[in-house]
Design a protein around this motif. Structure first.
Motif, PDB file in Angstrom:
ATOM      1  N   LYS A 105       0.834  -1.202   0.000  1.00  0.00           N
ATOM      2  CA  LYS A 105       0.000   0.000   0.000  1.00  0.00           C
ATOM      3  C   LYS A 105       0.869   1.254   0.000  1.00  0.00           C
ATOM      4  CE  LYS A 105      -3.928   1.945   2.552  1.00  0.00           C
ATOM      5  NZ  LYS A 105      -4.762   1.808   3.770  1.00  0.00           N
ATOM      6  N   TYR A 106       0.585   2.170  -0.906  1.00  0.00           N
ATOM      7  CA  TYR A 106       1.269   3.462  -1.058  1.00  0.00           C
ATOM      8  C   TYR A 106       2.669   3.350  -1.663  1.00  0.00           C
ATOM      9  CZ  TYR A 106      -2.340   4.852   2.305  1.00  0.00           C
ATOM     10  OH  TYR A 106      -3.526   5.052   2.959  1.00  0.00           O
ATOM     11  N   VAL A 107       3.272   2.162  -1.703  1.00  0.00           N
ATOM     12  CA  VAL A 107       4.631   2.044  -2.234  1.00  0.00           C
ATOM     13  C   VAL A 107       4.648   2.369  -3.725  1.00  0.00           C
ATOM     14  CG1 VAL A 107       6.566   0.473  -2.631  1.00  0.00           C
ATOM     15  CG2 VAL A 107       5.310   0.388  -0.468  1.00  0.00           C
ATOM     16  N   GLY A 108       3.612   1.929  -4.439  1.00  0.00           N
ATOM     17  CA  GLY A 108       3.524   2.249  -5.862  1.00  0.00           C
ATOM     18  C   GLY A 108       3.427   3.748  -6.103  1.00  0.00           C
ATOM     19  N   LEU A 109       2.775   4.466  -5.174  1.00  0.00           N
ATOM     20  CA  LEU A 109       2.660   5.920  -5.310  1.00  0.00           C
ATOM     21  C   LEU A 109       4.026   6.585  -5.210  1.00  0.00           C
ATOM     22  CD1 LEU A 109       0.872   8.380  -5.630  1.00  0.00           C
ATOM     23  CD2 LEU A 109       0.461   8.352  -3.168  1.00  0.00           C
ATOM     24  N   LEU A 110       4.900   6.032  -4.378  1.00  0.00           N
ATOM     25  CA  LEU A 110       6.265   6.561  -4.305  1.00  0.00           C
ATOM     26  C   LEU A 110       6.964   6.443  -5.654  1.00  0.00           C
ATOM     27  CD1 LEU A 110       7.916   5.406  -0.948  1.00  0.00           C
ATOM     28  CD2 LEU A 110       7.382   7.737  -1.677  1.00  0.00           C
ATOM     29  N   GLY A 111       6.792   5.304  -6.311  1.00  0.00           N
ATOM     30  CA  GLY A 111       7.384   5.123  -7.631  1.00  0.00           C
ATOM     31  C   GLY A 111       6.823   6.092  -8.651  1.00  0.00           C
ATOM     32  N   THR A 112       5.514   6.344  -8.550  1.00  0.00           N
ATOM     33  CA  THR A 112       4.888   7.296  -9.464  1.00  0.00           C
ATOM     34  C   THR A 112       5.430   8.700  -9.264  1.00  0.00           C
ATOM     35  OG1 THR A 112       2.843   5.987  -9.497  1.00  0.00           O
ATOM     36  CG2 THR A 112       2.688   8.280 -10.202  1.00  0.00           C
ATOM     37  N   ILE A 167      14.582  11.978  -6.355  1.00  0.00           N
ATOM     38  CA  ILE A 167      15.681  11.111  -5.914  1.00  0.00           C
ATOM     39  C   ILE A 167      15.357  10.399  -4.599  1.00  0.00           C
ATOM     40  CG2 ILE A 167      18.087  11.091  -5.142  1.00  0.00           C
ATOM     41  CD1 ILE A 167      18.623  13.288  -7.237  1.00  0.00           C
ATOM     42  N   PRO A 168      14.925  11.118  -3.555  1.00  0.00           N
ATOM     43  CA  PRO A 168      14.537  10.394  -2.326  1.00  0.00           C
ATOM     44  C   PRO A 168      13.359   9.451  -2.540  1.00  0.00           C
ATOM     45  CG  PRO A 168      14.823  12.736  -1.880  1.00  0.00           C
ATOM     46  CD  PRO A 168      14.837  12.571  -3.360  1.00  0.00           C
ATOM     47  N   ALA A 169      12.401   9.876  -3.373  1.00  0.00           N
ATOM     48  CA  ALA A 169      11.243   9.020  -3.642  1.00  0.00           C
ATOM     49  C   ALA A 169      11.676   7.705  -4.275  1.00  0.00           C
ATOM     50  CB  ALA A 169      10.244   9.741  -4.552  1.00  0.00           C
ATOM     51  N   MET A 170      12.608   7.761  -5.215  1.00  0.00           N
ATOM     52  CA  MET A 170      13.102   6.548  -5.859  1.00  0.00           C
ATOM     53  C   MET A 170      13.868   5.672  -4.874  1.00  0.00           C
ATOM     54  SD  MET A 170      13.320   4.628  -8.460  1.00  0.00           S
ATOM     55  CE  MET A 170      12.747   5.676  -9.818  1.00  0.00           C
ATOM     56  N   ILE A 171      14.690   6.309  -4.035  1.00  0.00           N
ATOM     57  CA  ILE A 171      15.470   5.550  -3.053  1.00  0.00           C
ATOM     58  C   ILE A 171      14.552   4.798  -2.095  1.00  0.00           C
ATOM     59  CG2 ILE A 171      17.018   5.763  -1.068  1.00  0.00           C
ATOM     60  CD1 ILE A 171      18.381   8.086  -2.547  1.00  0.00           C
ATOM     61  N   PHE A 172      13.561   5.486  -1.554  1.00  0.00           N
ATOM     62  CA  PHE A 172      12.661   4.846  -0.596  1.00  0.00           C
ATOM     63  C   PHE A 172      11.740   3.835  -1.281  1.00  0.00           C
ATOM     64  CE2 PHE A 172      13.642   8.640   2.049  1.00  0.00           C
ATOM     65  CZ  PHE A 172      14.090   7.958   3.169  1.00  0.00           C
ATOM     66  N   HIS A 173      11.387   4.087  -2.525  1.00  0.00           N
ATOM     67  CA  HIS A 173      10.582   3.126  -3.274  1.00  0.00           C
ATOM     68  C   HIS A 173      11.325   1.806  -3.402  1.00  0.00           C
ATOM     69  CE1 HIS A 173       9.162   1.353  -7.182  1.00  0.00           C
ATOM     70  NE2 HIS A 173       8.018   1.483  -6.528  1.00  0.00           N
ATOM     71  N   ARG A 174      12.592   1.862  -3.797  1.00  0.00           N
ATOM     72  CA  ARG A 174      13.396   0.641  -3.908  1.00  0.00           C
ATOM     73  C   ARG A 174      13.628   0.000  -2.538  1.00  0.00           C
ATOM     74  NH1 ARG A 174      16.216   0.520  -8.823  1.00  0.00           N
ATOM     75  NH2 ARG A 174      14.762   1.332 -10.396  1.00  0.00           N
ATOM     76  N   PHE A 175      13.847   0.819  -1.534  1.00  0.00           N
ATOM     77  CA  PHE A 175      14.086   0.309  -0.184  1.00  0.00           C
ATOM     78  C   PHE A 175      12.878  -0.478   0.332  1.00  0.00           C
ATOM     79  CE2 PHE A 175      13.423   1.015   4.387  1.00  0.00           C
ATOM     80  CZ  PHE A 175      14.544   0.390   4.909  1.00  0.00           C
ATOM     81  N   LEU A 177      10.448  -1.835  -1.462  1.00  0.00           N
ATOM     82  CA  LEU A 177      10.241  -3.040  -2.262  1.00  0.00           C
ATOM     83  C   LEU A 177      11.155  -4.168  -1.792  1.00  0.00           C
ATOM     84  CD1 LEU A 177       9.855  -1.718  -5.944  1.00  0.00           C
ATOM     85  CD2 LEU A 177       8.071  -2.592  -4.420  1.00  0.00           C
ATOM     86  N   ARG A 178      12.412  -3.845  -1.494  1.00  0.00           N
ATOM     87  CA  ARG A 178      13.335  -4.866  -0.990  1.00  0.00           C
ATOM     88  C   ARG A 178      12.882  -5.389   0.369  1.00  0.00           C
ATOM     89  NH1 ARG A 178      18.484  -5.215  -3.140  1.00  0.00           N
ATOM     90  NH2 ARG A 178      18.652  -6.960  -1.681  1.00  0.00           N
ATOM     91  N   ARG A 179      12.417  -4.490   1.208  1.00  0.00           N
ATOM     92  CA  ARG A 179      11.952  -4.913   2.530  1.00  0.00           C
ATOM     93  C   ARG A 179      10.726  -5.813   2.416  1.00  0.00           C
ATOM     94  NH1 ARG A 179      11.673  -1.278   7.905  1.00  0.00           N
ATOM     95  NH2 ARG A 179      13.881  -1.756   7.695  1.00  0.00           N
ATOM     96  N   ILE A 180       9.808  -5.470   1.539  1.00  0.00           N
ATOM     97  CA  ILE A 180       8.621  -6.298   1.333  1.00  0.00           C
ATOM     98  C   ILE A 180       9.012  -7.667   0.821  1.00  0.00           C
ATOM     99  CG2 ILE A 180       6.526  -6.565  -0.075  1.00  0.00           C
ATOM    100  CD1 ILE A 180       6.212  -3.511   0.090  1.00  0.00           C
ATOM    101  N   ASP A 181       9.947  -7.719  -0.138  1.00  0.00           N
ATOM    102  CA  ASP A 181      10.414  -9.010  -0.655  1.00  0.00           C
ATOM    103  C   ASP A 181      10.999  -9.870   0.461  1.00  0.00           C
ATOM    104  OD1 ASP A 181       9.645  -8.366  -3.205  1.00  0.00           O
ATOM    105  OD2 ASP A 181      11.621  -7.710  -3.861  1.00  0.00           O
ATOM    106  N   SER A 182      11.780  -9.249   1.333  1.00  0.00           N
ATOM    107  CA  SER A 182      12.380  -9.985   2.440  1.00  0.00           C
ATOM    108  C   SER A 182      11.314 -10.518   3.394  1.00  0.00           C
ATOM    109  CB  SER A 182      13.354  -9.075   3.189  1.00  0.00           C
ATOM    110  OG  SER A 182      13.899  -9.722   4.316  1.00  0.00           O
ATOM    111  N   ILE A 183      10.317  -9.705   3.684  1.00  0.00           N
ATOM    112  CA  ILE A 183       9.238 -10.121   4.583  1.00  0.00           C
ATOM    113  C   ILE A 183       8.436 -11.256   3.961  1.00  0.00           C
ATOM    114  CG2 ILE A 183       7.069  -9.377   5.641  1.00  0.00           C
ATOM    115  CD1 ILE A 183       8.345  -6.607   5.989  1.00  0.00           C
ATOM    116  N   VAL A 184       8.167 -11.153   2.673  1.00  0.00           N
ATOM    117  CA  VAL A 184       7.396 -12.192   1.984  1.00  0.00           C
ATOM    118  C   VAL A 184       8.145 -13.526   2.020  1.00  0.00           C
ATOM    119  CG1 VAL A 184       6.556 -12.948  -0.275  1.00  0.00           C
ATOM    120  CG2 VAL A 184       6.099 -10.624   0.501  1.00  0.00           C
TER     121      VAL A 184
END
Length: 209
Positions: A105-112, A167-175, A177-184
């Protein structure tokens, strides 16, 4: 700071709104995507203790479901464990899909925002350069120094602001996504352990995504 924002022109308004959204989403997701809260380490051991002591009932399942997202997934599997391996696996997958949707939730908005913020800055740059050339044309080729400086300033400020948000939006978006992958991955491993423990005759491949 206020003078810089004003000098950037009206295109600074959507860029500022994007920056506020990035800050709000980052704080909310950082607080929400806490691995210890989403997938507690000792949860599966506690569930297995309940199973061995024959303490699994409706109240326990309700408590487990409300305890954490991983608990929600495990509770879905336990609720249907008596119906066989495949039914249990399907129940886990269905619950996991809902949990993952909430995690994203909201992570895709960061990418946008990371994608559109530089474009907003570029649009402000175009408007600033239009002002510059308009001033040159109105002054017969020489141009008014103040008008030229204002147009160039607007162009540079909006470009910098757009990149400063993107730039910060992209950094946190990737961060995130990686955290979600790890949790999954963690939730998938815990789910597999539960299924294997209850149906140990054959390993079950439980995929959460």
């Amino acid at each position: 700071m206020f003078e810089i924002i004003v000098a950037g022109g009206w295109m600074m308004l959507p860029i500022i709104l994007c920056s506020v959204a990035v800050i709000a989403i980052t704080v909310e997701r950082y607080w929400t995507l806490n691995p210890a809260k989403i997938a507690p380490r000792n949860l599966l051991a506690q569930v297995w203790s309940w199973i061995k002591n024959n303490q699994i009932d409706a109240a326990r399942l309700r408590e487990l479901k409300q305890s954490s997202p991983l608990g929600q997934i495990l509770a879905a599997g336990l609720s249907n464990s008596r119906h066989g391996r495949e039914v249990m696996k399907d129940s886990i997958q269905e619950a996991a899909n809902q949990v993952i949707h909430q995690l994203e939730k909201y992570v895709g908005l960061l990418g946008t925002i990371a994608a559109i913020a530089p474009l907003l800055g570029l649009l402000g740059t175009v408007f600033g350069m239009i002002k510059v050339f308009s001033a040159i044309m109105l002054e017969g080729g020489s141009g008014n120094t103040a008008a030229l400086a204002g147009g160039i300033s607007e162009a540079l400020i909006t470009t910098a602001a757009g990149l400063g948000v993107a730039i910060p939006a992209m950094i946190f978006h990737r961060f995130f996504l990686r955290r979600i992958d790890s949790i999954v991955v963690t939730m998938e491993e815990e789910s597999i352990k539960l299924v294997d423990a209850l149906h140990s005759d054959r390993r079950v491949d439980v995929k959460l995504v």
